[in-house]
Structure formats: C-alpha cells, structure tokens
Scaffold this motif. Structure first.
Motif, PDB file in Angstrom:
ATOM      1  N   UNK A 178      16.426 -22.421   4.856  1.00 47.47           N
ATOM      2  CA  UNK A 178      15.265 -22.554   5.742  1.00 47.47           C
ATOM      3  C   UNK A 178      14.334 -23.663   5.272  1.00 47.47           C
ATOM      4  N   UNK A 179      14.092 -23.701   3.967  1.00 48.21           N
ATOM      5  CA  UNK A 179      13.205 -24.739   3.433  1.00 48.21           C
ATOM      6  C   UNK A 179      13.773 -26.130   3.712  1.00 48.21           C
ATOM      7  N   UNK A 180      15.068 -26.310   3.495  1.00 48.94           N
ATOM      8  CA  UNK A 180      15.676 -27.635   3.640  1.00 48.94           C
ATOM      9  C   UNK A 180      15.749 -28.074   5.104  1.00 48.94           C
ATOM     10  N   UNK A 203      19.396 -17.779   2.364  1.00 50.14           N
ATOM     11  CA  UNK A 203      18.351 -17.790   3.395  1.00 50.14           C
ATOM     12  C   UNK A 203      17.183 -18.723   3.083  1.00 50.14           C
ATOM     13  N   UNK A 204      16.509 -18.477   1.969  1.00 45.42           N
ATOM     14  CA  UNK A 204      15.237 -19.188   1.714  1.00 45.42           C
ATOM     15  C   UNK A 204      15.468 -20.681   1.529  1.00 45.42           C
ATOM     16  N   UNK A 205      16.529 -21.026   0.811  1.00 47.04           N
ATOM     17  CA  UNK A 205      16.796 -22.442   0.548  1.00 47.04           C
ATOM     18  C   UNK A 205      17.179 -23.177   1.827  1.00 47.04           C
ATOM     19  N   UNK A 249       8.923 -22.221  13.682  1.00 45.73           N
ATOM     20  CA  UNK A 249       9.005 -20.804  13.358  1.00 45.73           C
ATOM     21  C   UNK A 249      10.483 -20.390  13.258  1.00 45.73           C
ATOM     22  N   UNK A 250      11.158 -20.945  12.237  1.00 45.50           N
ATOM     23  CA  UNK A 250      12.591 -20.656  12.079  1.00 45.50           C
ATOM     24  C   UNK A 250      12.817 -19.209  11.643  1.00 45.50           C
ATOM     25  N   UNK A 306       0.272 -32.778  12.640  1.00 44.94           N
ATOM     26  CA  UNK A 306      -0.731 -31.722  12.791  1.00 44.94           C
ATOM     27  C   UNK A 306      -0.494 -30.896  14.055  1.00 44.94           C
ATOM     28  N   UNK A 353      11.420 -30.667  11.326  1.00 49.79           N
ATOM     29  CA  UNK A 353      10.024 -30.917  11.712  1.00 49.79           C
ATOM     30  C   UNK A 353       9.747 -32.422  11.780  1.00 49.79           C
ATOM     31  N   UNK A 363       3.186 -28.632  12.392  1.00 47.54           N
ATOM     32  CA  UNK A 363       3.583 -28.852  11.001  1.00 47.54           C
ATOM     33  C   UNK A 363       4.737 -27.966  10.547  1.00 47.54           C
ATOM     34  N   UNK A 364       5.000 -26.891  11.265  1.00 47.86           N
ATOM     35  CA  UNK A 364       6.154 -26.044  10.961  1.00 47.86           C
ATOM     36  C   UNK A 364       6.856 -25.671  12.269  1.00 47.86           C
ATOM     37  N   UNK A 385      14.042 -26.854   7.698  1.00 46.63           N
ATOM     38  CA  UNK A 385      12.685 -26.935   8.237  1.00 46.63           C
ATOM     39  C   UNK A 385      12.106 -28.350   8.069  1.00 46.63           C
ATOM     40  N   UNK A 386      12.177 -28.885   6.853  1.00 48.91           N
ATOM     41  CA  UNK A 386      11.529 -30.174   6.587  1.00 48.91           C
ATOM     42  C   UNK A 386      12.073 -31.272   7.489  1.00 48.91           C
TER      43      UNK A 386
END
Lengths: 448, 448
Positions: free
Chosen positions: A135-137, A131-133, A330-331, A324, A143, A327-328, A139-140
């Motif tokens: 989402x981080x990958x 999950x966390x990995x 909401x995944x 700006x 975005x 910047x994210x 997301x970047x």
C-alpha cells in the motif's frame, strides 16, 4: 563518534516496514495452522472529487520487493525483543519467503473506483504480510502520477519539468516520484538522482541566489551564459521585464552566448510572458523560449494557455510534489477469498467485492475506452481485454511482464488518446464512464 | 537476472539528491573563483491558514547528513556523463566537503512566519549545494510534526497512535515520520521499523482480514485473545455492538483471556463508543478501554470528546500521514549575505530579511511565550532567549547540541505549556502573537 544510524532505509530492511498487527496476525495464523491460500485485493472505493481517473503505478517496485522480502537475523532479534513472538514462530519467520502470485494492472493503466489495481494470491501469512508495504509503495506513485498526468494534459503538448524535490515528503518520495512523473509524461526533472535512476532528462536553470551573489544582474547573466552557452536565464530577481532587456543587451554585445530561454518565477506570469515575448520578438529573438514556474498546477496552466500566454514550458513543484487536492488515495487491501471461499466485510453504503477478480476494458469502434467490467478471475468474458496480469508467479518476478511495466510511459501516452473526452476534463465532477460487475461476481456478492 | 537497482536511496548517495542547478551554479562559482562565505536562511513566509504555529523538526538529520555529504567516483562519473561539467570542476567536487556552520532552532521549537528555522554559513558553493536536500529533509518532519501536535492537543491527554504508514508518501516519509510523531508527543505507532529506529512504542491490534479468515467472529476473537492475553479486539467487522457482546461473552466463558481494549473502526464513532461503554460497564468491564480509528483528525477528535464520547485512545492514519489541510509548507532557503554584504531579493508584497540572524523569544511572568524578535546574529539583545544554536561548526556536528536535539519530545511538551491560549486553538484564524524585527535588522532591510 559512534557509527551513525542510517537515515535512509535499505531495501533489505523493508521486511520490518510493516504494521505490527500484520506480524501478530501471522503468528496467530501460524499457531492456528491456518496456511490455506488467500486472495487480497487492492482498490480504492472512490475517486477524489478532483480526479476523473487515476493512473495505477508503483506495482513493479511492490512486486520486485515482495519477491525479495525476507527477515534477517537482526530483524528477528528486534522482533524477539518486543516480547510478542514465540521462538518457534521466529524460526518459521526466518524462512518466510513470498511464494505466491501477484496479478496487477500494468503500470500507467487508467483505473476507476472499485477496480482491482493488484491482487495477491498466496498462503494467508504471505499475502497478509505484504499489505502495508504494497500500500505504501503503490500509494506514492499512483498519487503522484495521477496528478502529474493532469498537468501534462493542461500543458497541451508543451514540456512540463518537475521542480518538486524540495517540497516532496522525504527522499523516497522525491526519487520514486520521478519514476511516476516519467510514467505520466513529464519532459524532465530538476532532481539529479531521480533523473539518473529513473531515466528522465535532468534540467536546470539558475536560482535567485546566483544573481544576488553577483554585484549586479547583468554581470550574473553574462557570466552564466558564458559558462553555459544555450542556457536558461532567470529574469525576475529584481524586475522581470528589465531582466529581459538585460538579456537582450547581452545577446547584442556577445552574440556567441546564445541564450536559449528565459524563466519567469514570480508575478503575473501571463502578462509578463506577453511582455517578455514582445521584447524578445522585437529584438529578433523569436527563437528564445519562455519557461514559467511559481505555484503552478493544472488549473493555472490551463488558464494561462487559454488566455494566450506565450509560455513554451512549465516548471511545476509544490502542487505536483504533494498534491493538496488529493494527497492520498483511500486504498484498501482486503481479504476477498480464503481457502477457496469468498470473503467479504459488510459495510453500510460501501461496495466490497469478494473473490479473485479480473478487470476487462472494452474499446469502441474508434479504439476509445467504452467501459469496464469487473469479473471473477476465471469467468469467461467474451468482450474486452483482461487487464490484470501475473507480474509475480510462485514468488518469482515474470521478466516478460516486468519489461511491460517499463513501458508505462508509452502506455499512458496511448491511454490519453483512448480516454473519452469527459475524462480529459480538468474540472471537478463525476464521470459517466461505465464500470460494471459481471453476472458471476454479482451472484457471489449477493450470496456472501 | 541482473542485480536489481535498489529501490531505496542509501545515505551515501544523497550528494546526488539535489536540483541540477545547484551543481551548475557551483561550477559557475568555481569558474569565477567565488569562494567567499555566504549565509542562506531557511524560513517560511506564511503559516498555512490551518496552522497557528509550526514545530521546527528535521534539522538534526539535515545537519548530520550535511556533515557527511560527499561525491563518490560513481557519482562523479554520472555527472561527467551529463556533459555539463568540466574535469577540473569534477576533481574539485571529489574533494567537496561541508566545512561551514549550521545554526538551527532546536527540534520541536514552535516557529512562526519569517523566522529562521536554520541558517547555513559557509563558502557559497558549500551552502548552495545543501539547499535542496535540507529543504526536503526539514519539510517532511516539520509538516508531519506540526499536524501531529494538533492531534495530540485535541486528544486532551489521551494516547494517540500513528496508523499512517500505508498512506504516507513512500518509505522515508513513513519511517522518519515516526520520528516527527515522537517529537509531537504521540504515544505509539503501528509502524514496526519506524518505532524501532525512532524509539516510539509499537502498537497493534488486528485487522478485519483476521476476522474474515475465520469461520465466524467469535472464533476469531477467542483465538486471538488466547494468543495475546490483554489484547485489543476489533469489533466492527459485521455489527459493532454485536461484536462488543461477543467480547463480553468470551470474557465470561474464559475469564483468563483478559481483553484490554476494543477498537471501533467505522460508523458513528461517538454513538458506538457510548453504546459499547454501556455494554462493557453493565457487564462489569469498566476496565476495558475503547480505541477509535477511521478517518480521524484533530477536528473530529475534538468534536467527539466535546460530545462526551467515552474514547480512551485514538488511532490516526491518513490525515496525519499526508495532511490534506497543509501537505507542504512554503519553505524558502534564501541567500541573505555574501562576502560580508547583506543580500536580498526585492519581491512585491513579500518580506525578505537580509543578513545572518538570531531569533529571540521572550517569556511573560507566568513563563509563557510573550513575543519573538528577529535580530541580526550578533546584535546585542537584552531580552529573551536566543533560539538559533550552532548544530554544526566548521563541518563537524556539535555532539552537545545533537544531544539537545534528541530532547525534542520533552521540548514540545514544555512548549505546549508556554504557548499563549490563542495558539492552542484548533480552528483556522490568524494569531496576534508578536513577531518583531530588531532595530538593526530593520535598518539593514531598508538599506539593502
């Protein structure tokens, strides 16, 4: 001096790049012998107000890394030191490998609210840990590509160059960012490592410091143009139009230097571009291009071009590197099925879609996107193309699909010709683009 | 399958993480035999409207990496392939090492507009090459720490935990972000690798997926509390106050499980915290803490606490991980001196300060910050503490200063007691905090 701790993270250490609760939850699953298959779905609930679509990106790296993820003895020792984990679990974790499937949209696919970008089907402890990995990958790159494609659209075919490395959030953002920019259709980047790794042309001009280190601007221009025939000269260090006049004089004195372009980096870019263009044209340099940079985003570029500014290329940094306005995203990465049963969290005013899914996109007679349908993965749907593809099967990357991921840039170019007009708009606003739920999915949603 | 290209960047490859123009400029300096010493100064021109001060962070990694930076044969081969560089220059680049000095504010020092965060004194080709990397590294930690300290202030002594890994811009942001959060005073992080590397407590609760994977919430609570006595249970999967009642029932049925806290992750956090507190207190569980998360930032935390919400700890993700109110700072890295001569770019309506500088901070009788003075590096200033310190001298990291950098967290705690009241305000607005220029600096500014 001791061996320094590395500042950057090696791929081999990414198993530890997770939220602690993933590990405590999977230890709990292990203790409870909960090894059934689960499906988790990655999606966002709403588009940022400043976006009409997002480009799904980053799934290729997520899939590659998931398929290689494992815990080393040193990782396990670190986890043991926390005192939270049993020896038996750590032994089990030593053998942990991802053996499930990852279905994803192909990179560069436009995606809308509630649509699955990616789904993981695997024994629950495998799907949970990613999950966390993931989402981080994802997301970047999502975005960054989703902002960059708007800037590409605003530039109306003129090249856009990434100048953002210094403003981006660290090293990984700057380097993988170039991959997202390549996907979005940028023409080049100033970032050497990013361009080399991700196959985007590397561009560069000069900085004010070069001018200031010389006794005067004219000497600096002359020296740089001799070193780099056909270069771009930065003309705004002291007075922009004076700088342009100096470029013209140098070209007259030394016809061989062949300046290709000038760059404006401050002031009223539209007015200065018009003034510079006139000076250059009057001197017979209609072939010298004008590059503009300094605080640009899609709105400023659109306004400049609408106003007729004779700018041939844009360098964009800050607003593309750390947007700006969004910047994210909401995944969410939500459990939607476990042990063959649909699962869903009931949230007031939020849509949560249970079950393994597929996304279908219909085209109209002109080949433009006519609407999307979110359905069950195996539901027979007659119309539209199924967009979720198996990028990882039984823990192994599918090389054919991976090659398709590499075609993300072409896919975006194609998608831009197929998006309805209203989705090309750069202004804020909601879209009428239809995203519907299939009959079977609706039924499962109301039952679960 | 071929050996995969690494997704992450090794420290040893950071020499190539630069903007192309740095390399073309330093080749030009090499060709022109411009080897004199230069000073570049790192500062920002204005605070974001949502910030009253920034915390200078990230200089330690920047200095460490600068002192180790070099080009490998493989880097040089990649540069040769661009066709832009001469063999003689690439041979010279093979021996390139940073042999200059880096003066910086100690990490965690509050900093205001136009104040130097860092200055590099070195032969121009050395100082020039560091620009892009230093800006990227300092930007990340400064942006994140400067947001996080506001959240720490808003929480009024209650612990704040980083939940942001999944929302942050890639891997480097997530991991070095934890270092910035440690500096800013966070109590913990959910990020395992970040916490291990940067010495911040690692915390975790449970996710909705754990609840949903079980047949019902009560079974999930009971199982998790048995595995992890003294754990935190997430109570909002279905109905928050019902969830709290289930926790109370489990505690009654199995007094041994010892739940330490509950977490609220949706809904009206203030009202739900009050309701949960009443239920817990009425059942004799005044010792069970309430943790809140879900879209929090400093303004929401401040409003919750002002309204008397009985929340004991806060988990913060999105808004701290990629702060939408100030995702970047407008850092500049400007040539201010070359070959012993002040250099300055003249920009309308912008302050550019020439020369090597020092920053002095005065304290009032109560030990609070009374005002800053930007002066020449060697100017005799009677009052105030000189804040720029030599972290790298002649290319070597100063271990004593590096140890001071490690004390950044204590420095921030101390600074918060010394900041004037108006700088503790969380609202937008300009500050009256005095940042003045020394007489000698003013003289140089007007002459150059």
């Amino acid at each position: 001096m001791n061996t320094p701790i590395p500042v950057q993270v090696a791929d081999a250490d990414l198993a530890l790049l997770t939220d602690l609760y993933q590990l405590t939850m999977i230890q709990a699953y292990w203790k409870e012998a909960m090894h059934e298959r689960a499906t988790f779905s990655l999606y966002f609930r709403r588009l940022p107000p400043s976006r009409r679509f997002m480009l799904a990106c980053g799934q290729q790296h997520a899939a590659e890394l998931a398929s290689r993820l494992h815990f080393t003895p040193s990782h396990l020792a670190s986890l043991a030191d926390t005192g939270l984990f049993e020896d038996g679990f750590l032994e089990w974790l030593a053998d942990w490998r991802f053996e499930g499937d990852i279905w994803t949209l192909r990179e560069g696919t436009p995606v809308f609210a509630n649509e699955p970008l990616l789904e993981v089907d695997a024994p629950i402890a495998q799907a949970q840990l990613l999950e966390s990995l993931i989402m981080n990958l994802v997301q970047l790159e999502t975005v960054l590509a989703s902002k960059a494609v708007r800037i590409v659209m605003a530039a109306r075919g003129r090249p856009v160059i990434d100048f953002g490395m210094r403003r981006m959030h660290g090293v990984d953002a700057a380097v993988r960012g170039v991959r997202a920019y390549r996907t979005a259709g940028l023409a080049g980047t100033s970032n050497v490592l990013g361009g080399l790794r991700h196959d985007l042309a590397i561009n560069g001009t000069m900085a004010h410091s070069y001018i200031l280190a010389h006794d005067n601007e004219r000497d600096a221009f002359r020296a740089f143009a001799r070193h780099y025939p056909g270069t771009t000269l930065l003309v705004d260090t002291h007075d922009t139009l004076e700088g342009v006049r100096k470029v013209i004089e140098i070209m007259r004195e030394e016809p061989g230097v062949g300046v290709k372009a000038i760059r404006l980096d401050s002031g009223d870019l539209g007015e200065l571009a018009k003034g510079a263009r006139r000076l250059l044209d009057d001197a017979g340099h209609g072939d010298i291009k004008i590059v503009a940079s300094s605080g640009l985003d899609e709105h400023k570029i659109d306004a400049l071009l609408t106003d007729g500014a004779p700018i041939d290329a844009f360098g964009v940094g800050t607003e593309m590197g750390a947007p700006s306005d969004a910047p994210v995203i909401d995944l969410s990465y939500k459990l939607v099925e476990y042990a063959g049963t649909p699962r869903v969290k009931h949230s007031p005013n939020k849509i949560n879609l249970p079950c393994r899914k597929q996304l279908f996109r219909r085209l109209d007679d002109q080949g433009r996107y006519a609407g999307d349908l979110i359905a069950l993965r195996d539901e027979p749907i007659a119309e539209g193309e199924p967009l979720l593809r198996p990028l990882v099967r039984a823990g192994r990357v599918d090389e054919t699909e991976m090659a398709e991921a590499d075609r993300a840039r072409e896919r975006v170019q194609d998608a831009l010709t197929r998006l309805p007009d209203e989705l090309h708009s750069l202004t804020h606003g909601t879209s009428d683009y239809a995203v519907e739920l299939s009959p079977d999915l609706k039924r499962h949603q109301s039952h679960s």
